[in-house]
Design a protein around this motif. Structure first.
Motif, PDB file in Angstrom:
ATOM      1  N   LEU A  35      37.264 -24.182  -5.511  1.00 35.50           N
ATOM      2  CA  LEU A  35      35.797 -25.069  -5.513  1.00 35.50           C
ATOM      3  C   LEU A  35      34.848 -24.032  -4.628  1.00 35.50           C
ATOM      4  O   LEU A  35      35.531 -23.745  -3.154  1.00 35.50           O
ATOM      5  N   GLU A  36      33.907 -23.370  -4.954  1.00 39.07           N
ATOM      6  CA  GLU A  36      32.921 -23.364  -3.625  1.00 39.07           C
ATOM      7  C   GLU A  36      31.728 -24.524  -3.392  1.00 39.07           C
ATOM      8  O   GLU A  36      30.662 -25.298  -4.510  1.00 39.07           O
ATOM      9  N   VAL A  37      31.232 -24.000  -2.032  1.00 39.43           N
ATOM     10  CA  VAL A  37      30.382 -25.366  -2.151  1.00 39.43           C
ATOM     11  C   VAL A  37      28.546 -24.206  -1.469  1.00 39.43           C
ATOM     12  O   VAL A  37      29.359 -23.398  -1.333  1.00 39.43           O
TER      13      VAL A  37
ATOM     14  N   LYS B 158      32.760 -36.549  -3.394  1.00 42.36           N
ATOM     15  CA  LYS B 158      33.920 -35.536  -3.497  1.00 42.36           C
ATOM     16  C   LYS B 158      34.357 -35.274  -4.486  1.00 42.36           C
ATOM     17  O   LYS B 158      33.250 -35.752  -5.410  1.00 42.36           O
ATOM     18  N   THR B 159      35.121 -34.502  -5.033  1.00 46.66           N
ATOM     19  CA  THR B 159      34.885 -34.321  -6.557  1.00 46.66           C
ATOM     20  C   THR B 159      36.389 -35.044  -7.265  1.00 46.66           C
ATOM     21  O   THR B 159      36.270 -35.317  -8.340  1.00 46.66           O
ATOM     22  N   GLY B 160      37.205 -36.147  -6.372  1.00 43.14           N
ATOM     23  CA  GLY B 160      38.158 -37.166  -7.208  1.00 43.14           C
ATOM     24  C   GLY B 160      38.735 -35.505  -8.164  1.00 43.14           C
ATOM     25  O   GLY B 160      39.575 -37.193  -8.478  1.00 43.14           O
ATOM     26  N   GLY B 161      39.131 -34.861  -8.037  1.00 50.80           N
ATOM     27  CA  GLY B 161      40.666 -34.175  -8.365  1.00 50.80           C
ATOM     28  C   GLY B 161      41.242 -33.899  -6.894  1.00 50.80           C
ATOM     29  O   GLY B 161      41.809 -34.435  -6.444  1.00 50.80           O
ATOM     30  N   GLU B 162      42.488 -33.347  -7.367  1.00 48.23           N
ATOM     31  CA  GLU B 162      43.651 -32.749  -7.052  1.00 48.23           C
ATOM     32  C   GLU B 162      42.792 -31.326  -6.081  1.00 48.23           C
ATOM     33  O   GLU B 162      41.820 -30.658  -6.209  1.00 48.23           O
ATOM     34  N   PRO B 163      43.102 -31.105  -4.734  1.00 47.57           N
ATOM     35  CA  PRO B 163      42.862 -30.099  -3.956  1.00 47.57           C
ATOM     36  C   PRO B 163      43.073 -28.491  -4.473  1.00 47.57           C
ATOM     37  O   PRO B 163      43.551 -28.456  -5.293  1.00 47.57           O
TER      38      PRO B 163
ATOM     39  N   ILE C  82      31.381 -17.426  -9.865  1.00 45.43           N
ATOM     40  CA  ILE C  82      31.404 -16.776 -11.049  1.00 45.43           C
ATOM     41  C   ILE C  82      32.218 -15.049 -10.739  1.00 45.43           C
ATOM     42  O   ILE C  82      33.086 -14.852 -12.081  1.00 45.43           O
ATOM     43  N   ALA C  83      32.413 -15.268  -9.836  1.00 48.51           N
ATOM     44  CA  ALA C  83      33.196 -12.996  -9.462  1.00 48.51           C
ATOM     45  C   ALA C  83      34.396 -14.080  -9.285  1.00 48.51           C
ATOM     46  O   ALA C  83      35.632 -13.441  -9.911  1.00 48.51           O
ATOM     47  N   ALA C  84      34.844 -15.785  -8.562  1.00 51.47           N
ATOM     48  CA  ALA C  84      36.065 -15.766  -8.727  1.00 51.47           C
ATOM     49  C   ALA C  84      36.553 -16.130 -10.626  1.00 51.47           C
ATOM     50  O   ALA C  84      37.946 -15.508 -10.846  1.00 51.47           O
ATOM     51  N   ILE C  85      35.910 -16.827 -11.087  1.00 49.96           N
ATOM     52  CA  ILE C  85      36.615 -16.703 -12.213  1.00 49.96           C
ATOM     53  C   ILE C  85      36.001 -15.495 -13.473  1.00 49.96           C
ATOM     54  O   ILE C  85      37.548 -15.662 -14.329  1.00 49.96           O
ATOM     55  N   LEU C  86      35.218 -14.633 -13.455  1.00 50.19           N
ATOM     56  CA  LEU C  86      35.843 -13.389 -13.788  1.00 50.19           C
ATOM     57  C   LEU C  86      37.437 -12.942 -13.641  1.00 50.19           C
ATOM     58  O   LEU C  86      37.743 -12.120 -14.089  1.00 50.19           O
ATOM     59  N   ARG C  87      37.972 -13.250 -11.973  1.00 49.78           N
ATOM     60  CA  ARG C  87      39.185 -12.453 -12.249  1.00 49.78           C
ATOM     61  C   ARG C  87      40.481 -13.643 -12.480  1.00 49.78           C
ATOM     62  O   ARG C  87      41.009 -13.399 -11.580  1.00 49.78           O
ATOM     63  N   GLY C  88      39.767 -14.532 -12.743  1.00 46.74           N
ATOM     64  CA  GLY C  88      40.787 -15.449 -13.484  1.00 46.74           C
ATOM     65  C   GLY C  88      41.149 -16.707 -12.665  1.00 46.74           C
ATOM     66  O   GLY C  88      41.558 -17.679 -13.419  1.00 46.74           O
ATOM     67  N   ALA C  89      40.015 -16.689 -12.049  1.00 39.28           N
ATOM     68  CA  ALA C  89      40.148 -18.730 -11.887  1.00 39.28           C
ATOM     69  C   ALA C  89      39.724 -19.797 -12.359  1.00 39.28           C
ATOM     70  O   ALA C  89      38.449 -19.850 -13.478  1.00 39.28           O
ATOM     71  N   GLU C  90      40.516 -21.022 -12.169  1.00 41.59           N
ATOM     72  CA  GLU C  90      39.567 -22.360 -12.609  1.00 41.59           C
ATOM     73  C   GLU C  90      38.743 -22.719 -11.461  1.00 41.59           C
ATOM     74  O   GLU C  90      38.517 -22.976 -10.412  1.00 41.59           O
ATOM     75  N   ALA C  91      37.187 -22.450 -11.793  1.00 41.30           N
ATOM     76  CA  ALA C  91      36.024 -22.758 -10.870  1.00 41.30           C
ATOM     77  C   ALA C  91      35.635 -23.794 -11.049  1.00 41.30           C
ATOM     78  O   ALA C  91      35.303 -24.578 -12.089  1.00 41.30           O
ATOM     79  N   THR C  92      35.168 -24.848  -9.778  1.00 35.19           N
ATOM     80  CA  THR C  92      33.886 -26.309  -9.289  1.00 35.19           C
ATOM     81  C   THR C  92      33.141 -25.416  -8.867  1.00 35.19           C
ATOM     82  O   THR C  92      33.373 -24.585  -7.946  1.00 35.19           O
TER      83      THR C  92
ATOM     84  N   THR D 104      34.213 -32.192   4.383  1.00 35.35           N
ATOM     85  CA  THR D 104      34.686 -31.443   2.632  1.00 35.35           C
ATOM     86  C   THR D 104      36.238 -30.477   2.965  1.00 35.35           C
ATOM     87  O   THR D 104      36.921 -30.753   1.887  1.00 35.35           O
ATOM     88  N   ALA D 105      36.107 -29.788   3.676  1.00 34.71           N
ATOM     89  CA  ALA D 105      37.135 -29.562   3.830  1.00 34.71           C
ATOM     90  C   ALA D 105      38.457 -29.778   3.438  1.00 34.71           C
ATOM     91  O   ALA D 105      39.626 -30.012   2.992  1.00 34.71           O
ATOM     92  N   ASP D 106      38.569 -31.320   4.693  1.00 30.59           N
ATOM     93  CA  ASP D 106      39.876 -32.008   5.326  1.00 30.59           C
ATOM     94  C   ASP D 106      40.375 -32.713   3.509  1.00 30.59           C
ATOM     95  O   ASP D 106      41.643 -32.733   3.560  1.00 30.59           O
ATOM     96  N   VAL D 107      39.078 -32.996   2.642  1.00 29.61           N
ATOM     97  CA  VAL D 107      39.676 -33.423   1.340  1.00 29.61           C
ATOM     98  C   VAL D 107      39.888 -32.799   0.575  1.00 29.61           C
ATOM     99  O   VAL D 107      40.519 -32.977  -0.138  1.00 29.61           O
ATOM    100  N   GLU D 108      38.808 -31.752   0.131  1.00 26.95           N
ATOM    101  CA  GLU D 108      39.183 -30.639  -1.485  1.00 26.95           C
ATOM    102  C   GLU D 108      40.446 -29.664  -0.959  1.00 26.95           C
ATOM    103  O   GLU D 108      41.122 -29.170  -1.631  1.00 26.95           O
ATOM    104  N   LEU D 109      40.425 -29.391   0.246  1.00 25.96           N
ATOM    105  CA  LEU D 109      41.690 -27.890   1.036  1.00 25.96           C
ATOM    106  C   LEU D 109      43.023 -28.146   0.288  1.00 25.96           C
ATOM    107  O   LEU D 109      43.005 -29.382   0.907  1.00 25.96           O
TER     108      LEU D 109
END
Length: 218
Positions: free
Chosen positions: A78-80, A133-138, A89-99, A160-165
């Motif tokens: 997750l990028e905030v 909140k994103t509403g998905g898995e942390p 985008i740098a994370a995606i290019l390294r194979g991550a699934e990003a929001t 946000t980190a308390d909820v999303e991490l």
């Protein structure tokens, strides 16, 4: 460019991302946009937000470089406060699934243009720190470049980190070693977070490395 969803001038900006030059959609006149926002605020217009997202800050480049040290392949990120989306985008290019998220819609339209041009996919949405909140898995990893520049943002960031991490996850923040970043480091000492700090040197200005703040639940 009239075929875009943006109501301000923009251009393609060659940017070093994940070790290669790639095109990012960027605002063409960020200084002018900031001056216009200040004028509208002075005139009493409500709801005007300073467009600091319109500039690609060096902190994003430092965070990008630091991601070489992080296991991202197959991980959810997750990028905030994503702005132009450089770090995400740098994370995606390294194979991550990003929001990729920001508190307003305009920068997200830039991000969508960049993703389309690069042939990449991500979940792109508005997320106001401490409110939405994103509403998905942390997420195992949360990224944020230059999101500690205002004290008012700090409580929302941690909320946000308390909820999303996810448990055992880490939040990676970057800044160009601003004084207020030092204040953030002191402020978080009595919070239930472990804080670690590293520096990343960039070739464009090796005398001013970027600070990486790595936070994990204490």
């Amino acid at each position: 460019m009239s075929d875009s969803p943006l109501n301000f001038a923009w251009h393609w900006e060659d940017t070093l991302i994940a070790g290669k030059m790639r095109s990012l959609a960027a605002a063409s006149d960020p200084d002018g946009m900031l001056l216009d926002a200040c004028r509208r605020q002075d005139e009493g217009e409500e709801g005007v937000i300073d467009p600091f997202w319109a500039t690609t800050w060096r902190a994003a480049s430092g965070l990008d470089r630091y991601l070489d040290r992080v296991e991202l392949f197959g991980n959810r990120v997750l990028e905030v406060g994503c702005g132009t989306g450089h770090a995400g985008i740098a994370a995606i290019l390294r194979g991550a699934e990003a929001t990729l998220t920001d508190g307003v819609e305009d920068p997200l339209n830039l991000v969508r243009l960049s993703l389309s041009r690069l042939g990449l996919k991500a979940d792109v949405r508005v997320l106001r720190l401490g409110e939405d909140k994103t509403g998905g898995e942390p997420f195992p990893v949360i990224l944020g470049s230059d999101v500690t520049y205002l004290r008012e943002l700090w409580p929302g960031l941690l909320a946000t980190a308390d909820v999303e991490l996810a448990e055992g996850g880490q939040m990676l923040l970057s800044d160009p070693q601003r004084v207020i970043g030092n204040e953030f480091r002191e402020w978080i000492k009595d919070k239930p977070w472990e804080y670690h700090e590293e520096l990343v040197t960039l070739e464009d200005d090796p005398e001013h490395p970027i600070r990486i703040m790595r936070l994990m639940r204490g």
